[in-house]
Design a protein around this motif. Structure first.
Motif, PDB file in Angstrom:
ATOM      1  N   ALA A   1      33.793   3.174  10.691  1.00  0.00           N
ATOM      2  CA  ALA A   1      33.978   4.536  10.646  1.00  0.00           C
ATOM      3  C   ALA A   1      34.567   5.189  11.937  1.00  0.00           C
ATOM      4  O   ALA A   1      34.535   4.698  12.724  1.00  0.00           O
ATOM      5  CB  ALA A   1      32.840   5.188  10.004  1.00  0.00           C
ATOM      6  N   SER A   2      35.258   6.300  11.508  1.00  0.00           N
ATOM      7  CA  SER A   2      35.744   7.434  12.624  1.00  0.00           C
ATOM      8  C   SER A   2      34.708   8.316  12.827  1.00  0.00           C
ATOM      9  O   SER A   2      34.236   8.928  11.713  1.00  0.00           O
ATOM     10  CB  SER A   2      36.998   7.923  12.349  1.00  0.00           C
ATOM     11  N   ILE A   3      33.977   8.804  13.632  1.00  0.00           N
ATOM     12  CA  ILE A   3      33.146   9.872  13.812  1.00  0.00           C
ATOM     13  C   ILE A   3      33.811  10.813  15.010  1.00  0.00           C
ATOM     14  O   ILE A   3      34.391  10.543  15.905  1.00  0.00           O
ATOM     15  CB  ILE A   3      31.800   9.195  14.372  1.00  0.00           C
ATOM     16  N   SER A   4      33.221  11.920  14.557  1.00  0.00           N
ATOM     17  CA  SER A   4      33.491  13.037  15.763  1.00  0.00           C
ATOM     18  C   SER A   4      32.109  14.070  15.725  1.00  0.00           C
ATOM     19  O   SER A   4      31.296  14.221  14.706  1.00  0.00           O
ATOM     20  CB  SER A   4      34.623  13.880  15.178  1.00  0.00           C
ATOM     21  N   ALA A   5      31.830  14.631  16.827  1.00  0.00           N
ATOM     22  CA  ALA A   5      30.674  15.351  17.019  1.00  0.00           C
ATOM     23  C   ALA A   5      30.976  16.688  17.690  1.00  0.00           C
ATOM     24  O   ALA A   5      31.716  16.558  18.911  1.00  0.00           O
ATOM     25  CB  ALA A   5      29.639  14.417  17.532  1.00  0.00           C
ATOM     26  N   SER A   6      30.189  17.910  17.353  1.00  0.00           N
ATOM     27  CA  SER A   6      30.274  18.984  18.439  1.00  0.00           C
ATOM     28  C   SER A   6      28.932  19.337  18.466  1.00  0.00           C
ATOM     29  O   SER A   6      28.097  18.527  18.521  1.00  0.00           O
ATOM     30  CB  SER A   6      31.220  20.075  17.532  1.00  0.00           C
ATOM     31  N   ASN A   7      28.469  20.383  19.107  1.00  0.00           N
ATOM     32  CA  ASN A   7      27.237  20.933  19.375  1.00  0.00           C
ATOM     33  C   ASN A   7      26.240  20.684  18.034  1.00  0.00           C
ATOM     34  O   ASN A   7      25.189  20.312  18.412  1.00  0.00           O
ATOM     35  CB  ASN A   7      27.271  22.267  19.860  1.00  0.00           C
ATOM     36  N   ASP A   8      26.875  21.072  16.831  1.00  0.00           N
ATOM     37  CA  ASP A   8      25.731  21.069  15.998  1.00  0.00           C
ATOM     38  C   ASP A   8      26.136  20.474  14.538  1.00  0.00           C
ATOM     39  O   ASP A   8      25.768  20.399  13.600  1.00  0.00           O
ATOM     40  CB  ASP A   8      25.424  22.589  15.625  1.00  0.00           C
ATOM     41  N   LEU A   9      27.319  19.641  14.675  1.00  0.00           N
ATOM     42  CA  LEU A   9      27.974  18.829  13.393  1.00  0.00           C
ATOM     43  C   LEU A   9      28.386  17.506  13.816  1.00  0.00           C
ATOM     44  O   LEU A   9      29.174  17.494  14.711  1.00  0.00           O
ATOM     45  CB  LEU A   9      29.017  19.794  12.978  1.00  0.00           C
ATOM     46  N   ILE A  10      28.111  16.595  13.216  1.00  0.00           N
ATOM     47  CA  ILE A  10      28.577  15.326  13.102  1.00  0.00           C
ATOM     48  C   ILE A  10      29.328  14.852  12.006  1.00  0.00           C
ATOM     49  O   ILE A  10      28.653  15.063  10.852  1.00  0.00           O
ATOM     50  CB  ILE A  10      27.367  14.180  13.442  1.00  0.00           C
ATOM     51  N   LYS A  11      30.528  14.522  11.802  1.00  0.00           N
ATOM     52  CA  LYS A  11      31.289  14.025  10.778  1.00  0.00           C
ATOM     53  C   LYS A  11      31.626  12.601  11.076  1.00  0.00           C
ATOM     54  O   LYS A  11      31.875  12.087  11.918  1.00  0.00           O
ATOM     55  CB  LYS A  11      32.715  14.728  11.164  1.00  0.00           C
ATOM     56  N   ILE A  12      31.509  11.949   9.753  1.00  0.00           N
ATOM     57  CA  ILE A  12      31.862  10.477   9.718  1.00  0.00           C
ATOM     58  C   ILE A  12      32.973  10.490   8.683  1.00  0.00           C
ATOM     59  O   ILE A  12      32.828  11.056   7.350  1.00  0.00           O
ATOM     60  CB  ILE A  12      30.676   9.922   8.887  1.00  0.00           C
ATOM     61  N   LEU A  13      34.008   9.893   9.042  1.00  0.00           N
ATOM     62  CA  LEU A  13      35.422   9.910   8.334  1.00  0.00           C
ATOM     63  C   LEU A  13      35.809   8.518   8.072  1.00  0.00           C
ATOM     64  O   LEU A  13      35.498   7.654   8.760  1.00  0.00           O
ATOM     65  CB  LEU A  13      36.241  10.721   9.215  1.00  0.00           C
ATOM     66  N   ASN A  14      36.220   8.364   6.717  1.00  0.00           N
ATOM     67  CA  ASN A  14      36.976   6.972   6.564  1.00  0.00           C
ATOM     68  C   ASN A  14      36.153   5.812   6.771  1.00  0.00           C
ATOM     69  O   ASN A  14      36.272   4.839   7.524  1.00  0.00           O
ATOM     70  CB  ASN A  14      38.216   6.692   7.377  1.00  0.00           C
ATOM     71  N   GLY A  15      34.793   6.077   6.109  1.00  0.00           N
ATOM     72  CA  GLY A  15      33.967   5.056   6.384  1.00  0.00           C
ATOM     73  C   GLY A  15      33.867   3.961   5.444  1.00  0.00           C
ATOM     74  O   GLY A  15      34.203   4.095   4.344  1.00  0.00           O
TER      75      GLY A  15
END
Length: 201
Positions: free
Chosen positions: A169-183
């Motif tokens: 998967a591709s992941i991205s994270a900020s202070n309060d949100l984690i996104k998991i993309l194209n998993g």
């Protein structure tokens, strides 16, 4: 505490000093952080434009809710721009390497990282087991509001009694949100594909 030896030339407004230190509070460099630094380095140049190089060990670094027991790196730069190179972070048997630049006045971050092995058993209160890798990691944003992204790959992983044959998967994270993309998650009966998942923390 800090100790220094070398020379300062007021007439030429220049300096060349070797510096050694221990139990230095990380908050002295980044107010939002906690931890202790041990360093050896050199400061030289002019009063107006000093340059420094150093080897730094950081113990029990805390930024927000994240804690890293040990980090070693080479730091260099000036009051306007600091480079952290050959960064090595260790948490048990899990490790991460990378390079980051930091602008103290604006708090801006820019860097790359990767991890050859993250042992899941060391996180999540022991409910998970297996190894994942982080590839093509990038850091941006500011120290107060960092943004992190990476590609994630893993082999056989177990979590709370369930077993996955593999994942990516591709992941991205900020202070309060984690996104998991194209998993993609491999299970016993095939592959589960999901486009995007967001988790607030």
């Amino acid at each position: 505490t800090l100790a220094a030896t070398g020379k300062i030339e007021p007439n030429r407004k220049s300096l060349d000093i070797a510096v050694f230190g221990g139990q230095i509070q990380a908050s002295a460099f980044a107010p939002e952080s906690k931890g202790e630094l041990y360093l050896s380095g050199r400061v030289k140049g002019t009063f107006a434009q000093p340059q420094f190089t150093s080897v730094v060990d950081v113990h029990d670094l805390i930024i927000g809710d994240s804690k890293v027991p040990w980090i070693q790196l080479r730091a260099s730069g000036n009051p306007n721009l600091i480079k952290f190179e050959q960064v090595q972070a260790q948490y048990g048997f899990s490790s991460l390497v990378g390079n980051v630049t930091y602008q103290p006045r604006s708090g801006k971050l820019s860097g790359t990282f990767s991890s050859p092995a993250i042992q899941l058993a060391e996180f999540g209160q022991g409910n998970a087991a297996g190894v994942i890798r982080l590839l093509d990691g990038k850091v941006s944003g500011t120290l107060k509001s960092p943004n992190v992204s990476a590609k994630l790959e893993g082999g056989t992983i177990s979590y709370s009694g369930a077993t996955l044959a593999g994942l990516s998967a591709s992941i991205s994270a900020s202070n309060d949100l984690i996104k998991i993309l194209n998993g993609n998650v491999a299970v016993a009966d095939g592959v589960i594909v999901f486009v995007a998942v967001g988790v607030r923390v």
